[in-house]
Design a protein around this motif. Structure first.
Motif, PDB file in Angstrom:
ATOM      1  N   GLY A  50       1.289  -0.801  -0.068  1.00 17.81           N
ATOM      2  CA  GLY A  50       0.205   0.313  -0.191  1.00 17.81           C
ATOM      3  C   GLY A  50       1.393   1.162   0.011  1.00 17.81           C
ATOM      4  N   PHE A  51       0.523   2.214  -0.305  1.00 22.92           N
ATOM      5  CA  PHE A  51       0.637   3.393  -0.053  1.00 22.92           C
ATOM      6  C   PHE A  51       0.531   4.986   0.834  1.00 22.92           C
ATOM      7  CE2 PHE A  51       0.997   1.830  -4.742  1.00 22.92           C
ATOM      8  CZ  PHE A  51       2.125   2.241  -4.765  1.00 22.92           C
ATOM      9  N   PHE A  52       1.410   5.189   1.615  1.00 24.06           N
ATOM     10  CA  PHE A  52       1.140   6.517   2.730  1.00 24.06           C
ATOM     11  C   PHE A  52       1.504   8.222   1.766  1.00 24.06           C
ATOM     12  CE2 PHE A  52       2.210   3.104   5.796  1.00 24.06           C
ATOM     13  CZ  PHE A  52       0.886   3.655   6.601  1.00 24.06           C
ATOM     14  N   ILE A  53       0.514   8.720   1.865  1.00 25.34           N
ATOM     15  CA  ILE A  53       0.868   9.904   1.045  1.00 25.34           C
ATOM     16  C   ILE A  53       0.611  11.103   1.948  1.00 25.34           C
ATOM     17  CG2 ILE A  53       0.288  11.705  -0.892  1.00 25.34           C
ATOM     18  CD1 ILE A  53      -0.874   7.868  -1.457  1.00 25.34           C
ATOM     19  N   TYR A  54       1.623  11.856   2.271  1.00 24.97           N
ATOM     20  CA  TYR A  54       1.415  12.902   3.116  1.00 24.97           C
ATOM     21  C   TYR A  54       2.012  14.616   2.675  1.00 24.97           C
ATOM     22  CZ  TYR A  54       3.060  15.490   7.757  1.00 24.97           C
ATOM     23  OH  TYR A  54       3.303  16.695   8.378  1.00 24.97           O
ATOM     24  N   ALA A  55       1.443  15.178   3.544  1.00 24.54           N
ATOM     25  CA  ALA A  55       1.087  16.875   2.088  1.00 24.54           C
ATOM     26  C   ALA A  55       0.946  17.401   3.457  1.00 24.54           C
ATOM     27  CB  ALA A  55       0.139  16.698   1.341  1.00 24.54           C
ATOM     28  N   LYS A  56       1.891  19.373   3.250  1.00 22.87           N
ATOM     29  CA  LYS A  56       1.037  20.705   4.200  1.00 22.87           C
ATOM     30  C   LYS A  56       1.260  21.590   2.977  1.00 22.87           C
ATOM     31  CE  LYS A  56       4.091  20.676   7.750  1.00 22.87           C
ATOM     32  NZ  LYS A  56       5.099  20.357   8.211  1.00 22.87           N
ATOM     33  N   ARG A  57       0.689  22.388   3.881  1.00 19.79           N
ATOM     34  CA  ARG A  57       0.275  23.663   3.171  1.00 19.79           C
ATOM     35  C   ARG A  57       0.652  24.837   3.992  1.00 19.79           C
ATOM     36  NH1 ARG A  57      -5.807  23.539   1.462  1.00 19.79           N
ATOM     37  NH2 ARG A  57      -7.251  23.359   3.163  1.00 19.79           N
TER      38      ARG A  57
END
Length: 296
Positions: free
Chosen positions: A283-290
């Motif tokens: 599977g995947f983890f996708i982490y983002a910030k803004r």
């Protein structure tokens, strides 16, 4: 006949009149075990970028369908996870949802968990957050293999920039939360400089043959002399950029939900039955910030 126009209309999401997560400055997409969704999502010759966007889309659709618009209104950190993840860890007991298993019950020692992190930021706190997220969400105490990739920085990456990241990995190794760690697309002298400086040496160097058509002879010689595995991969230079990430959210959410996001890390993990090569889960983890400019 009106069948085709009807299908087209049904495939288009309804206009979103209000943001789902107007105050969010961090977001995590966790796919859970994608083997359960493999037949649904996997397409011929699809890239890791295609897969990540498709999984993000599925989770956003599920959010819109199943979540009250008020749920995330005050949240700074939003986690979107696959529904199947509610009752299953990725690899802790060998009974993975949607995947046929053998009659025998597998123990943790029967499994090998490998993780590759595509890091789009040199900020050490992003790497720390990413590793802790993987361990916590998978409900695991340790990872057998950990590969770090910084594809956006290419040959311009310096040892001075990289060592703070490697020091974090070494801390996890000291705590026995990572058993072995390697790097991706390191050429000489960066690889030899890291090897000389590091307390815990990289066990492998993964090279993209699409960029480096042939392994330089001096690199080949160095890894053999220092017992470093030389592996290959075909992952893209950038798994998902700001534009694609924001557009994926924009297709299902309010325009404000999509503003200013920058993907920080993308994790691909696999859990394999040791000595048999059978994948139990992935599977995947996708982490983002803004950053948001709050208006009065």
């Amino acid at each position: 006949m009106s069948t085709e126009p009807q299908d087209d209309n049904q495939s288009k999401p309804e206009p979103v009149l209000k943001p789902f997560f107007p105050k969010a400055t961090e977001i995590l997409f966790y796919t859970g075990n994608t083997l359960a969704l493999f037949e649904l999502v996997k397409k011929a010759n699809s890239s890791i970028t295609d897969e990540v966007i498709e999984y993000m889309s599925l989770m956003l659709q599920a959010m819109i369908k199943n979540t009250d618009v008020k749920k995330y209104q005050e949240e700074n950190y939003v986690k979107l996870a696959s529904v199947q993840d509610d009752n299953n860890s990725a690899a802790n007991n060998g009974t993975t949802a949607g995947v046929p298993i053998d009659q025998e019950q597998l123990t943790r020692e029967d499994l090998k968990i490998s993780v590759k992190v595509f890091l789009r930021s040199l900020a050490p706190e992003v790497l720390t957050h990413t590793i802790n997220t993987v361990l916590n969400e998978l409900k695991e105490n340790y990872l057998e293999s950990f590969m770090i990739s910084l594809p956006n920085y290419g040959s311009q990456l310096t040892l001075q920039e990289f060592m703070p990241l490697w020091n974090i990995i070494e801390d996890f190794i000291d705590k026995q939360k990572i058993l072995s760690a390697g790097v991706c697309d390191f050429m000489l002298p960066l690889l030899s400089d890291l090897y000389d400086r590091a307390k815990h040496k990289p066990y492998a160097n993964q090279i993209n043959l699409g960029v480096c058509c042939s392994i330089p002879e001096e690199l080949n010689k160095y890894v053999k002399e220092n017992n470093i595995q030389l592996l290959t991969h075909s992952d893209p230079i950038d798994v998902i950029n700001e534009s694609d990430f924001q557009q994926t959210i924009r297709e299902y959410c309010h325009e404000y939900d999509a503003l200013n996001w920058k993907p920080c890390s993308i994790v691909r993990y696999t859990s394999v039955i040791a000595n048999r090569g059978i994948i139990k889960s992935k599977g995947f983890f996708i982490y983002a910030k803004r950053e948001l400019r709050m208006t009065e």
